[in-house]
Write a protein that holds these residues in place. Structure first.
Motif, PDB file in Angstrom:
ATOM      1  N   ALA B  57      48.960   1.118  -3.796  1.00 21.79           N
ATOM      2  CA  ALA B  57      47.723   1.521  -4.454  1.00 21.79           C
ATOM      3  C   ALA B  57      47.452   0.573  -5.610  1.00 21.79           C
ATOM      4  O   ALA B  57      48.349   0.301  -6.411  1.00 21.79           O
ATOM      5  N   SER B  58      46.231   0.048  -5.720  1.00 19.91           N
ATOM      6  CA  SER B  58      45.970  -0.851  -6.849  1.00 19.91           C
ATOM      7  C   SER B  58      45.153  -0.167  -7.943  1.00 19.91           C
ATOM      8  O   SER B  58      44.728  -0.811  -8.896  1.00 19.91           O
ATOM      9  N   MET B  59      44.953   1.147  -7.814  1.00 17.83           N
ATOM     10  CA  MET B  59      44.269   1.937  -8.847  1.00 17.83           C
ATOM     11  C   MET B  59      44.939   3.303  -8.932  1.00 17.83           C
ATOM     12  O   MET B  59      45.524   3.766  -7.949  1.00 17.83           O
ATOM     13  N   ASP B  60      44.792   3.960 -10.066  1.00 13.57           N
ATOM     14  CA  ASP B  60      45.142   5.376 -10.171  1.00 13.57           C
ATOM     15  C   ASP B  60      44.084   6.182  -9.411  1.00 13.57           C
ATOM     16  O   ASP B  60      42.890   5.903  -9.558  1.00 13.57           O
ATOM     17  N   GLY B  61      44.511   7.174  -8.614  1.00  6.19           N
ATOM     18  CA  GLY B  61      43.505   7.969  -7.909  1.00  6.19           C
ATOM     19  C   GLY B  61      44.108   8.803  -6.803  1.00  6.19           C
ATOM     20  O   GLY B  61      45.181   9.370  -6.968  1.00  6.19           O
ATOM     21  N   PHE B  62      43.374   8.838  -5.659  1.00  7.73           N
ATOM     22  CA  PHE B  62      43.813   9.663  -4.536  1.00  7.73           C
ATOM     23  C   PHE B  62      43.835   8.832  -3.258  1.00  7.73           C
ATOM     24  O   PHE B  62      42.838   8.182  -2.922  1.00  7.73           O
ATOM     25  N   ALA B  63      44.993   8.865  -2.574  1.00  7.02           N
ATOM     26  CA  ALA B  63      45.109   8.191  -1.279  1.00  7.02           C
ATOM     27  C   ALA B  63      44.468   9.102  -0.245  1.00  7.02           C
ATOM     28  O   ALA B  63      44.775  10.298  -0.181  1.00  7.02           O
ATOM     29  N   VAL B  64      43.574   8.507   0.563  1.00  9.46           N
ATOM     30  CA  VAL B  64      42.801   9.296   1.530  1.00  9.46           C
ATOM     31  C   VAL B  64      42.639   8.526   2.834  1.00  9.46           C
ATOM     32  O   VAL B  64      42.972   7.341   2.905  1.00  9.46           O
ATOM     33  N   LYS B  65      42.141   9.221   3.846  1.00 14.29           N
ATOM     34  CA  LYS B  65      41.592   8.527   5.004  1.00 14.29           C
ATOM     35  C   LYS B  65      40.151   8.191   4.644  1.00 14.29           C
ATOM     36  O   LYS B  65      39.364   9.102   4.318  1.00 14.29           O
TER      37      LYS B  65
END
Lengths: 640, 640
Positions: B57-65
């Protein structure tokens, strides 16, 4: 999520620097003369001796009374009786009376009674006499006591950086120890649960610590001494202990990483618990999540985690402080003026430090932005420095003059910039260019990226191998991609095909066998990938399906290798069952190969670069017998 | 004398360099990553790992489809069920199914099933769901395995100098040891019976060894490692033993000194006895008596004794070899283009390396020759580099473009060049200029030398205090010395007089008491000396004799001090019974003073320099209240 904190009180870069000014101070230490190179003198040096300490002969010859030589010439030389000889280092116990002379060596003490030296070339000896053939005036060929540096004279001023010539003066006045500014010792800590030391084996989720070494090199470059304190996990107690200990021992403490929202909260509260937070973030891109604090009266700087951001903020904020402490001139880095090769937009609202690459043009430097993601370490190699875009600037136009701050004093700019597809032939070109004294930078972004770089006017040349639907290589893309003012130079022919593990254990016979096999693909826009997709599309159509459905059945289709060698490595390591690439690379790595088709690898050259000496040299190389011989050794064929 | 040998077979500088080419070679060593700064990579570095080693991940956030977010916007956010959280460094055991998301930190491993990251700024959470307000496309905010550097990729090329950015890449691919070119170890020997180590006490005839330290600094600057082997006397056996031992241990052996005719004979025959003499001298000025030889397959270079000659030949002949061995780029030193400030003549017949000083002009650099004797160490400070005058060049005209090889990378050129009389007021001006960001170089050559420097167009300004027979200061000399295109700026008034030891033990009442007393004089052409001679002439005339007879009765009349402080020092040390100088210096040193007359210390400024920013700043300072206050503290009076 609700307890996460955004950086609320961002300060300007200028204010971030100002927050550190209370820590600008200088200590002094004495070092031996032979260890003071490149240090900065901390006190004025007044000579305690005369240099030379005696009247000294500055030529080999004869010490005389000048009056005794007056009137001498080639026809009527003046004979003087030789009373003895003085060598360098002798304490002479001899004096020159009227009509006598003393033989003397360069550097030797002048005898009493003599006030000049006749050069040996203007004399000859006969028996006990020397015949002087040329007159001298008083003081000629004599260096008087203190004439070079006199006792009490200010020999060197405080603040002088000590290079060979200043060190010569310190030696001449007899100093064996020199008062210089102490190099600040900088404690360097990396923080993050994902970090491991280089040299170890990584587990999934881990990466090597880069920042400690990047910052350490920056500390040396700016006159400080780095102390590597290792990696700290994101644990409150560990972090607190490490930073508190470090601020007791070192002049400056620099950490990096742990600036993602959750971890940085931890840092804020930790620093708040043992010291004082001075800056909560900087209104700049990149480098926003920077922390500046103090503990034990020592400054503490928490840099962002991405190496390119960490180095940039280090250069802007920390380097000036280190330079001040070690007495280096304030200006941190060389700045050069360049012209922007392309139009650049900025969102505005905060200062932007934009990394750029530089290239030697005919009579100026040209700057082009480096657009890789800020997480990429390799982007550091492509960038030579950065430009500062102020908050209110929204556009820098093509051709605008910009001032580029260089990442390092040692940077030299390439003469030829190649952006495009990777080929082993480019390695040969680079080598042959280097023999001619030209440097080449080559950035691998695939054929499509190459065409774009030429269209934008960034690159001098691009290696390309893109196949058109009509079966023609490269040439149609000049039109379809609107690449104007460019020349297509035919290169050579390579054989593309499937690269397979030795012995082909999966029994792959062609592209039709790829579904279900672990594949390694090439970069989007690369000629190799384009070729693959065209061939796969035919197969999909034959099976009554679409390219997308077919490729979804090929695991690894999304994995992008930037070079042919990277494909071969992945197959050698057992990470993939197949990949597409050129025969040469398969053979070099002892891998199996199923040929698909010959492809034409050509070069697109920017028209306005055609007169550059480096491009002329490049064209000469392409035409040369040696280049043709060397690509033939690679298994490439010349163009028909 | 008859057995003395002249250098019969002088070679060109080019041939001298060529004689060393057989010794150009490179050794390789491995050093720890944190010690490789500024070294040169000796082998290509191919990455043994993928960077990153996982989809990240290259940002803070949420991994999604990505598909699950399509259609989302501010009005109709898409809710996704939060399945867990992944921190950087975690090995996730979690996967993303349709309509779910996993919270993820920058740098963390992407969970199975996810192909994009929604930035935290574009979400909000409610209970167990995250509401996505902006769609993402596949791959967005994800850095794929190997996207930065792929396993097998050429990460760095052999020959690269390692600065912060290259070291970042080495760390990123996990190297903890780096193959670099070995720094050649250079054994440094000084020879000569007159030499002593700095820090010792000199006896008559002795001088401090300068060359070992000058050469040592040059070795470091060019990438080598100096080893100081001390001083050897001019004794055959000692010299032979020292050089033979050194060639066994070190890659290069450099000696200096003992090049006067007699001593150099000894060196020739010695080198001939244990090795081979390759070069017997170079057709160049300075540096003719250079010896190049070999022993034990190692090169041996005997440099001339004078420091400026030794450094010049070191830079031309030895530095390129050291640079090659350590892998540094061939070009030894920065070259800058400048315009000659004055016409320069050369005898021709041999190449000349002329030391020059450089000064910042409005839009170019200006070069002026440094004309001190080659034996002067202090001349090194005034010179910034040298120009090469070929054998067939006899004249370089004023304004001609010349290429200046700098002595050091670190050199910065002054903004204001003052050549003339020394005054404490100039030290104040230098300080105040420095506060305004301007650098000043001031060379003390006396008032007459100052007028000459302005007439020649070399200096920007000259401090002068010359008294005319008619009793007028400075102004008449503009005409009598033909100084055109110059402006006289009135300075301040100083009190000149006799400086005497405290308590005046010799009972000197005035100049008439000088005969028979030990005197210390000032430089010829200095205002102080001119004043002395005018006054002494009156006394001589009163006594019915001449100035020359009178001065011959004053011991030390020929000893020239370059500064007022140097006069005071000589008197403090008991080296002189009296000297002429300004009251301020006498008072500062607690010495007695007999006033003679007030003198006007003024500045001659070159007309064409009047618009230079540095000269404008200088004029502002002269007029400033602060300057007037500070010179008043020195006891000077403002001009009436």
């Amino acid at each position: 999520m609700s307890e996460r904190k955004e950086f609320r009180t961002l300060v300007s870069l200028e204010d971030a620097k100002k927050a550190l000014i209370p820590f600008y101070k200088r200590d002094i230490e004495e070092v031996p003369l032979n260890e003071c190179y490149n240090r900065v003198l901390a006190r004025n040096v007044y000579s305690r001796v005369d240099v030379p300490g005696f009247d000294r002969a500055s030529m080999d010859g004869f010490a005389v009374k000048a009056k005794d030589t007056w009137g001498a010439d080639e026809e009527s030389p003046r004979p003087l009786r030789i009373k003895g000889i003085i060598h360098a280092g002798d304490k002479p116990d001899i004096s020159v009376e009227p009509s006598t002379a003393v033989e003397i060596a360069t550097g030797a003490v002048m005898p009493r009674g003599a006030n000049a030296v006749v050069m040996v070339e203007n004399t000859d000896t006969s028996g006990e006499d020397v015949n002087v053939r040329k007159p001298v005036s008083p003081g000629e060929n004599v260096m008087h006591t203190g004439a070079d540096i006199m006792m009490g004279e200010l020999a060197l001023r405080a603040g002088t950086r000590l290079t060979s010539r200043e060190i010569s003066v310190l030696a001449a006045v007899g100093l064996d120890r020199v008062a210089v500014y102490k190099k600040p010792r900088v404690g360097i800590i990396s923080t993050g649960n994902e970090l491991m030391m280089p040299g170890t084996i990584l587990e999934p989720g881990q990466i090597y610590d880069v920042n400690a070494y990047a910052v350490g090199a920056g500390v040396i470059e700016n006159g400080g001494e780095p102390v590597y304190l290792g990696i700290i996990r994101d644990v409150y107690e560990d972090f607190q202990k490490a930073v508190v200990e470090a601020t007791k021992k070192y002049d400056i403490v620099v950490t990096s990483g742990s600036t993602s929202a959750g971890a940085s909260d931890m840092m804020f509260s930790t620093v708040g618990s043992f010291g004082k937070v001075l800056v909560h973030g900087i209104k700049i891109k990149p480098g926003k999540p920077t922390i500046i604090g103090e503990a034990n009266d020592r400054p503490f700087i928490g840099l962002p985690g991405y190496p390119s951001s960490a180095i940039t903020i280090f250069n802007e904020v920390v380097a000036p402080m280190i330079r001040h402490m070690s007495g280096y001139p304030e200006k941190a880095r060389r700045e050069v003026t360049a012209r922007m090769a392309v139009r650049v937009r900025s969102e505005g609202g905060r200062e932007v430090l934009l990394p750029v690459g530089l290239i030697n043009e005919k009579d100026a430097l040209s700057a082009y932005p480096i657009e890789k993601g800020s997480g990429a370490v390799s982007s550091l190699l492509d960038a030579d420095g950065y430009i500062e875009i102020s908050e209110d600037t929204h556009v820098i136009d093509e051709g605008d003059k910009v001032s580029v701050k260089l990442f390092s004093e040692e940077i030299t700019f390439p003469d030829l910039l190649m952006i495009g597809s990777h080929c082993l032939g480019i390695d040969i070109i680079t080598e042959m260019m280097s023999e001619k004294g030209y440097t080449v930078r080559s950035i691998n972004v695939g054929s499509m990226g190459g065409f774009r770089a030429i269209r934008k006017g960034i690159a001098d040349a691009a290696g390309v191998h893109l196949l058109d639907e009509s079966g023609v290589y490269n040439e149609p893309f000049l039109r379809s991609l609107n690449v104007e003012d460019a020349v297509l130079i035919k290169g050579y022919v390579r054989e593309q095909g499937l690269i397979l593990p030795k012995g082909n254990p999966s029994g792959i016979k062609g592209l039709e066998d790829l579904p279900g096999k672990q594949f390694i693909n090439r970069t989007k826009g690369s000629g190799t990938r384009t070729l693959l997709d065209m061939e796969l599309k035919k197969i999909a159509e034959g099976r009554g399906t679409t390219l997308q459905v077919l490729t979804e059945s090929i695991p690894g289709y999304d994995v992008e290798a930037k070079t042919h060698n990277a494909v071969a490595s992945a197959i050698l390591m057992g990470k993939a069952d197949a990949g597409l690439g050129i025969k040469t690379v398969a053979e070099q790595n002892g891998l199996d190969f199923i040929p698909l088709r010959d492809e034409e690898y050509d070069f697109v050259v920017k028209a306005s670069s055609m007169n550059k000496p480096a491009v002329i040299a490049f064209m000469d190389i392409l035409r040369s017998a040696e280049f043709k011989k060397r690509i033939a050794e690679l298994g490439y064929k010349p163009q028909a």
